[in-house]
Design an enzyme around this catalytic site. Structure first.
Site, short mmCIF file in Angstrom:
data_model
loop_
_atom_site.label_atom_id
_atom_site.label_comp_id
_atom_site.label_asym_id
_atom_site.label_seq_id
_atom_site.Cartn_x
_atom_site.Cartn_y
_atom_site.Cartn_z
N GLY A 198 0.76 -1.24 0.00
CA GLY A 198 0.00 0.00 0.00
C GLY A 198 0.79 1.29 0.00
N ASP A 253 3.55 -1.90 -9.80
CA ASP A 253 4.71 -2.25 -8.97
C ASP A 253 4.78 -3.78 -8.81
OD1 ASP A 253 6.98 -1.33 -7.65
OD2 ASP A 253 6.02 -1.36 -5.69
N LYS A 312 7.27 -1.41 -13.05
CA LYS A 312 8.50 -1.90 -12.44
C LYS A 312 9.19 -2.86 -13.40
CE LYS A 312 9.08 -3.11 -8.06
NZ LYS A 312 8.94 -3.85 -6.78
N ASP A 317 -6.77 -11.50 -8.65
CA ASP A 317 -5.67 -11.65 -9.59
C ASP A 317 -5.83 -10.64 -10.71
OD1 ASP A 317 -3.77 -12.46 -11.41
OD2 ASP A 317 -4.59 -14.46 -11.71
N ASP A 369 -4.82 -6.02 -5.91
CA ASP A 369 -3.77 -6.97 -5.53
C ASP A 369 -4.44 -8.25 -5.05
OD1 ASP A 369 -0.52 -6.47 -4.73
OD2 ASP A 369 -1.48 -8.27 -3.93
N TRP A 414 2.41 2.86 -2.48
CA TRP A 414 2.02 3.69 -3.62
C TRP A 414 0.58 4.17 -3.46
CZ3 TRP A 414 4.19 2.21 -9.07
CH2 TRP A 414 5.60 2.23 -9.03
#
Length: 214
Positions: A60, A115, A155, A93, A77, A62
């Site tokens: 959490g 991320d 990322k 998912d 998430d 971000w």
């Protein structure tokens, strides 16, 4: 392991650095807040009211940053996490049908941030393929959900994922950058791909990356 040895091991892994200490003192959960803060300062990604889709949101860091900047945040998430006020969160998912239906209902987005990182097996070929698959997934979602003029942050890990990011981003965005925020551990191969101003579907391979640290 003794308490002294445990503390030394924690410091050696970066747990005792200034970013981790600041995150702990301010209740931010992790150093991730500072990574996005640095990227935002450089690329002007977040603004009040901008609709943001966050992939791989837990734990959490971000999400808290985006909420503090008064963005309109939709976070996802597989793991449970504490959600700031006014953030829409779906625990599922990212590659599944529930996420697809949920995200399509709220699209288009002005910014997508990912991320996500693969579960590391220790087998280089497998881990690299998993990292590339996450880059592909982020672009597939950007193609479907990101508005014209929108931005994407993903990322990456050094090697093929960086090349893949450039190939896909160069086809559909006006500006493509690779950045390593100062809050990323120096020994980590982690970096972030930033694609600005979506201009067309992301289908043609074209790459010229500009790299650099912040």
């Amino acid at each position: 392991m003794s308490r002294r040895a445990s503390r030394a091991h924690w410091r050696a892994r970066g747990g005792g650095d200034s970013y981790s200490r600041q995150a702990a003192a301010r209740g931010l959960g992790s150093r991730a807040w500072f990574k996005l803060e640095s990227l935002d300062a450089r690329f002007k990604l977040v603004r009040p009211g901008r609709k943001v889709l966050e992939l791989g949101a837990a734990p959490g860091g971000w999400t808290r940053y985006l909420a503090a900047k008064k963005a309109h945040v939709f976070a996802c998430d597989q793991r449970h996490m504490e959600v700031p006020a006014k953030v829409a969160f779906l625990q599922t998912d990212v590659g599944g049908e529930a996420f697809r239906d949920w995200s399509m209902r709220h699209a288009p987005f002005g910014l997508i941030v990912s991320d996500m990182a693969p579960d590391i097996s220790g087998i280089d070929v497998r881990d690299m393929a998993a990292a590339e698959a996450l880059v592909d997934l982020a672009f597939d979602l950007a193609d479907a959900l990101l508005d014209a003029g929108g931005d994407l942050v993903v990322k990456l890990f050094q090697g093929d994922p960086v090349t893949l990011f450039g190939q896909r981003a160069g086809a559909g965005f006006s500006t493509v950058k690779i950045a390593k925020p100062r809050a990323s551990r120096s020994e980590s191969s982690e970096m972030y791909g930033v694609a600005l101003n979506k201009r067309k579907p992301l289908t043609e391979p074209l790459v010229r990356l500009e790299t650099g640290s912040q």
